[in-house]
Design a protein around this motif. Structure first.
Motif, PDB file in Angstrom:
ATOM      1  N   ALA A  73       1.615  11.118   7.951  1.00  0.00           N
ATOM      2  CA  ALA A  73       2.232  10.776   6.673  1.00  0.00           C
ATOM      3  C   ALA A  73       1.859  11.734   5.579  1.00  0.00           C
ATOM      4  N   ALA A  74       1.118  12.793   5.892  1.00  0.00           N
ATOM      5  CA  ALA A  74       0.698  13.707   4.840  1.00  0.00           C
ATOM      6  C   ALA A  74       1.882  14.387   4.218  1.00  0.00           C
ATOM      7  N   ALA A 121       0.851  -1.191   0.000  1.00  0.00           N
ATOM      8  CA  ALA A 121       0.000   0.000   0.000  1.00  0.00           C
ATOM      9  C   ALA A 121       0.884   1.237   0.000  1.00  0.00           C
ATOM     10  N   LEU A 144      -5.353  15.407  10.237  1.00  0.00           N
ATOM     11  CA  LEU A 144      -4.253  15.236   9.295  1.00  0.00           C
ATOM     12  C   LEU A 144      -3.399  14.076   9.727  1.00  0.00           C
ATOM     13  N   LEU A 145      -3.066  13.214   8.793  1.00  0.00           N
ATOM     14  CA  LEU A 145      -2.183  12.108   9.114  1.00  0.00           C
ATOM     15  C   LEU A 145      -0.750  12.610   9.164  1.00  0.00           C
ATOM     16  N   THR A 150       0.529   5.135   0.601  1.00  0.00           N
ATOM     17  CA  THR A 150      -0.386   6.161   1.088  1.00  0.00           C
ATOM     18  C   THR A 150       0.219   7.534   0.855  1.00  0.00           C
ATOM     19  N   GLY A 154      -1.319  10.204   1.897  1.00  0.00           N
ATOM     20  CA  GLY A 154      -1.857  11.108   2.905  1.00  0.00           C
ATOM     21  C   GLY A 154      -3.223  11.624   2.526  1.00  0.00           C
ATOM     22  N   GLY A 198       4.625  13.087   3.316  1.00  0.00           N
ATOM     23  CA  GLY A 198       5.265  12.243   2.308  1.00  0.00           C
ATOM     24  C   GLY A 198       4.534  10.932   2.201  1.00  0.00           C
ATOM     25  N   ALA A 199       4.909  10.147   1.204  1.00  0.00           N
ATOM     26  CA  ALA A 199       4.234   8.871   1.010  1.00  0.00           C
ATOM     27  C   ALA A 199       4.767   7.850   1.987  1.00  0.00           C
ATOM     28  N   THR A 200       3.942   6.911   2.358  1.00  0.00           N
ATOM     29  CA  THR A 200       4.393   5.797   3.195  1.00  0.00           C
ATOM     30  C   THR A 200       4.003   4.517   2.512  1.00  0.00           C
ATOM     31  N   VAL A 201       4.769   3.497   2.788  1.00  0.00           N
ATOM     32  CA  VAL A 201       4.519   2.199   2.180  1.00  0.00           C
ATOM     33  C   VAL A 201       4.292   1.197   3.273  1.00  0.00           C
TER      34      VAL A 201
END
Lengths: 464, 500
Positions: free
Chosen positions: B491-492, A72, B488-489, A74, A76, B494-497
């Motif tokens: 991870a906003a 996955a 807001l997360l 994400t 954000g 940057g992207a996370t995997v």
């Protein structure tokens, strides 16, 4: 983040980013009124397709090497209303989306290469590929969507590009009318999907598909919803899928879509777009599992579509229509497979069917010419095909009835027109006449200047 | 005193007034057009600076504008707040672009003087809070269109009847409210005239015929500028929302919902582009009102976002249709015109702005529509169905118009119908805003959310202890309470995997 995760993240972003960039560039050029050469357009699309395909394959290799079944990515929250709402962008690579996105890139790339020659020196070459780029982006986004809102985004992009490409030969009225009919059906489908997405969002608290459909990886997820809720949402999803995949009762738009150029017919109605409804059902199949009624309904709709499409295919007199009904027959069977819970079978069927049908559509323009060459070589006509064996068992009256049913395309168009379109239209025209009388009375005379516009030959009063 | 403390808002209004007077003295249309565009441009710059000043927080000391108003008017009458701050420059921009995009062949028909005068009234109106000044400006705003119809020799009765009714109901309604002391908890039937006034002004069924009649007879530019700002919705937000009990809001909401669906359905069968536009406008304006009258945080935010989208997207759509009309005259949708080959840029603009109106992904309307549907479903699934249905019908109407105007035949023209630079500038500017707002919606959504909080705070303040629970609709009254979500997360950035 480990190097492996970085590679996957980068690849995942490339898979989506490359088509997005090409669509943006081509759109901007069109908006600014510039023209790109055919070569540049082709190169742009090639670059995006190859980049996206390579990135998708890299992800697949990475998943196979590490035994990972779901990746996955994400990005954000795209939009947040504090404490009220959030719209997350998330892409998921799993056993459903990876094959489908690879298939998308391969077929879109192949057909793009074909189209660059097929449409060489066409006046609207740029327009075709602009819509093609939007379609590519839509398919990739819909395939990889990890949230229902993202899936809806891709869904809409596919629908718009499809309708506008049906009307590609826009100097004739028939393609425009067909494009409008296709768009109207798509809007119904989009409305159903949007409503389903919002209802799901409210029932489950968010739109993340992994949380909506339960833990685990496809196809072993288990949705934690009550069967009543699953039935409600599932019905909406079936309407959405039926509209997009031309299932009964929406099958009438598919032959109309053959007005478009052969490459678009191949990619949309042979390969990918026509399977998007089935893809949606596969993606959300944990919901279908929660209700036996949904599964049964899918089987019934799929069977009806397959049978009616098969009958229609037997009486078609042009190759693209014959192929489109053959395609629809297979889509019906795929939906039956989904209803019966045969997920992998349905996925493999979709991939195989898409590939075969693409080939058939691309060969369609030249096949008659090739038949003539064969007949010239043989010195005689090819043998005419025999009637199907079941036809010999049926009586003449039954055959006649079936023939009329097939010729009228199962009366589905007529049904929708008489039951839905015409009453709606008549009702609104009545309101319009009432409004005219009302404003005439208030004005003390004729109130509408638009009534005196030139009324030419060939008015369009209907949606087609 | 910093540059941001200068009286930009007052300058904007004053420039519009002066411009109206100066341009009104000119007799040569092209000269008047050039000066008119100049003044409109100046108004936009000042309005933009006013918004910038507001956004940057200004200074602790009162602004020069507030000081001037105190000295000359006795109190601060015109000021920006969270609701109106982005609206004022948007209005000014729409006026400016409408002026810029006016074709030379239409300069005689589009009065820059009257447009500047109307602009001054609208800017003043959008800078006012609930007061007799606002009521007076709402009434004054209805006069220039009357003179437009008279000058064009068109029938005025439909317009006069409806807007006189609006003015009368508005004055009576506000008088009753003032007599009861504007205490929200004590108001009941006294709000009926005000409620009816809002419904008439917003073109709610059955009092909507004046809008279609207006588009039949007025010049397209003035018609667009009169309706696009959604003055009726502004009046509802300022005059009704802070003090109305729930039954009044529900009444407006139901009427608006019916209008939204009805107008969308009517748009699909229209045979004239102006009537198509009028019904699309009615449908969207009603959707804004629906969100407003649900008065939850989410629905108000959605409504304000849709409002913004309507001004820009529908405004751009109107400008595109106007550009087509300037080339081909009034356009019938009962035939194919095949204009794509002659004006491909206008076709692209039509699609972009038209689809922006109906909330297509990537456009300004997309998130607005999502939020509105979400909030509607939260209130009631049937409201959600109606909102979704209206959106679907609007989409069909837009594309029906596209296929009729741009496809179907090969259009033969002896002169070029291509977009000219001024029109391209106008439509591209709006397209950039539509796409920019569509791709990066969060800043806009946050400003609308803040405006929502301000509106609800005002409502809470007005609805006193007499009716303590009616200030705000509780969440989750339709479907089940939503759990979790929001915020807001981390991870906003940057992207996370995550793999499994």
């Amino acid at each position: 983040m480990t190097w492996y995760e970085r590679v996957l993240t980068g690849s995942g972003l490339l898979v989506v980013g490359a088509p997005a960039l090409v669509a943006a560039v081509m759109g901007l050029v069109l908006l600014l009124g510039y023209r790109l050469t055919e070569r540049r357009i082709t190169r742009l699309l090639e670059g995006a397709t190859i980049t996206g395909l390579a990135a998708a394959i890299l992800i697949l290799i990475g998943m196979l090497a590490t035994g990972s079944r779901r990746v996955a990515i994400t990005l954000g929250n795209w939009v947040v209303v504090p404490g009220e709402y959030h719209f997350a962008i998330k892409f998921v690579f799993d056993r459903l989306s990876v094959p489908f996105v690879i298939l998308s890139f391969v077929l879109i790339g192949t057909i793009g290469a074909f189209a660059s020659r097929y449409l060489h020196r066409e006046e609207e070459f740029a327009r075709f590929f602009m819509l093609y780029a939007i379609f590519l982006l839509g398919m990739v986004v819909a395939s990889l969507a990890g949230t229902i809102e993202t899936l809806f985004t891709g869904w809409e992009l596919v629908g718009l590009s499809s309708a506008l490409l049906v009307a590609y030969y826009q100097e004739r009225p028939a393609p425009s009318r067909s494009g409008l009919w296709v768009w109207s059906v798509y809007r119904v489908s989009d409305a159903a999907l949007l409503f389903a997405a919002v209802v799901l969002h409210h029932l489950m608290g968010e739109g993340d598909l992994s949380r909506l459909l339960g833990s685990g990886t496809w196809p072993y997820q288990h949705a934690e919803v009550a069967s009543g809720q699953a039935l409600l949402v599932g019905l909406l999803l079936i309407v959405a899928a039926a509209g997009k995949s031309a299932l009964v009762p929406f099958s009438g738009w598919l032959p109309r879509a053959m007005e478009g150029p052969t490459p678009s017919s191949a990619i949309f109605y042979g390969a990918l777009s026509v399977h998007l409804g089935a893809f949606l059902l596969l993606r959300l199949d944990p919901l279908i599992d929660r209700s036996i009624w949904l599964a049964g309904l899918l089987v019934v709709i799929g069977l009806a579509t397959a049978v009616l499409a098969y009958l229609s295919s037997l009486v078609q007199t042009d190759i693209k229509s014959a192929l489109c009904y053959a395609s629809l027959t297979q889509v019906g069977i795929i939906v039956v497979e989904i209803g019966l819970g045969l997920r992998y079978v349905a996925l493999v069927h979709m991939i195989g069917h898409a590939t075969l049908r693409t080939l058939q559509f691309l060969r369609a323009p030249s096949i008659l010419h090739e038949y003539h060459l064969v007949e010239n070589a043989l010195g005689e006509h090819r043998p005419v095909g025999k009637a199907p064996s079941w036809a010999r068992l049926a009586g003449a009256s039954v055959l006649g009835w079936l023939y009329r049913l097939a010729l009228e395309r199962s009366y589905l168009d007529g049904f929708l027109r008489e039951v839905v379109v015409e009453p709606f239209r008549r009702g609104m025209l009545f309101c319009d006449r009432f409004e005219r009388r009302w404003t005439d009375r208030l004005s003390g005379g004729e109130s509408r200047e638009s009534d005196h516009l030139r009324d030419p030959f060939g008015v369009i009063d209907e949606l087609s | 005193m910093t540059i941001m403390g200068l009286p930009w808002l007052e300058l904007a209004i004053l420039t519009a007034v002066i411009g109206s007077l100066v341009v009104g003295l000119m007799r040569i249309p092209r000269r008047a057009a050039a000066w008119g565009m100049g003044f409109m441009g100046g108004v936009f710059v000042f309005a933009f600076l006013a918004w910038l000043s507001f956004s940057l927080g200004g200074t602790a000391a009162p602004s020069l504008g507030a000081v001037i108003q105190e000295r000359w008017l006795g109190r601060v009458v015109f000021r920006l707040d969270e609701l109106s701050a982005p609206m004022v420059p948007s209005l000014a921009l729409l006026h400016f672009l409408t002026g810029v995009a006016t074709a030379r062949s239409r300069m005689r028909h589009f009065s820059y003087s009257w447009s500047l005068g109307s602009e001054a009234i609208r800017l003043a109106m959008f800078s006012c809070v609930a007061s007799w000044t606002l009521v007076a400006l709402l009434v004054l705003c209805t006069l220039p269109p009357y003179f437009e119809l008279v000058n064009r020799g068109r029938p005025t009765r439909v317009y006069v009847l409806h807007l006189t009714l609006f003015n009368a109901l508005l004055i009576v309604g506000w008088s009753l409210v003032e007599m009861r002391g504007r205490d929200g908890g004590n108001l009941g039937w006294e709000l009926l005239p005000l409620m009816m006034a809002i419904l008439v002004r917003c073109g709610t069924v059955p009092a909507h015929c004046w809008v279609t009649d207006w588009f039949e007879h007025a010049s397209f530019g003035n018609a667009l500028l009169f309706v696009a700002p959604l003055v009726g919705v502004y009046a509802a937000a300022r005059l009704v929302l802070p003090i109305a009990p729930e039954w009044v809001l529900r009444g407006i909401g139901i009427a608006s919902l019916v209008t939204a669906v009805y107008a969308a359905a009517m748009a699909t069968i229209q045979r004239d582009t102006r009537r198509l536009f009028a019904f699309l406008f009615l449908s969207h304006a009603s959707l804004v009102l629906v969100g407003l009258e649900l008065f939850t945080e989410l629905s108000l935010t959605a409504s304000l976002c849709v409002w913004f989208s309507v001004i820009l997207s529908l405004g751009g759509f109107g400008l595109t249709l106007r550009a087509l009309e300037s080339r081909c005259g009034r356009l019938s949708l009962a035939e194919f015109h095949g204009l794509y080959s002659q004006a491909p840029s206008l076709a692209v603009c039509y699609l972009l702005t038209g689809l922006g109106c109906v909330g297509f992904p990537g456009t300004l309307g997309f998130i607005s529509t999502e939020l509105l549907v979400d909030s509607a479903v939260e209130y009631s699934p049937w409201v959600g169905v109606a909102v979704v249905g209206a959106g679907a019908l609007n989409g069909i109407a837009v594309l029906r118009g596209y296929f009729s105007l741009f496809t179907g035949v090969r259009h033969a023209a002896s002169i070029s119908l291509r977009i000219v630079p001024r029109e391209r500038f106008a439509v591209l500017t709006l397209s950039a805003l539509i796409l920019g707002g569509g791709l990066f919606p969060q800043p806009g959504v946050l400003t609308r959310y803040r405006a929502t909080l301000a509106l609800l705070a005002e409502r809470r303040q007005r609805m006193r202890a007499v009716a303590p629970g009616v200030a705000e609709r509780p969440r989750g009254t339709g479907l089940e309470q939503r759990g979790g979500g929001g915020g807001l997360l981390g991870a906003a950035a940057g992207a996370t995997v995550r793999g499994s």
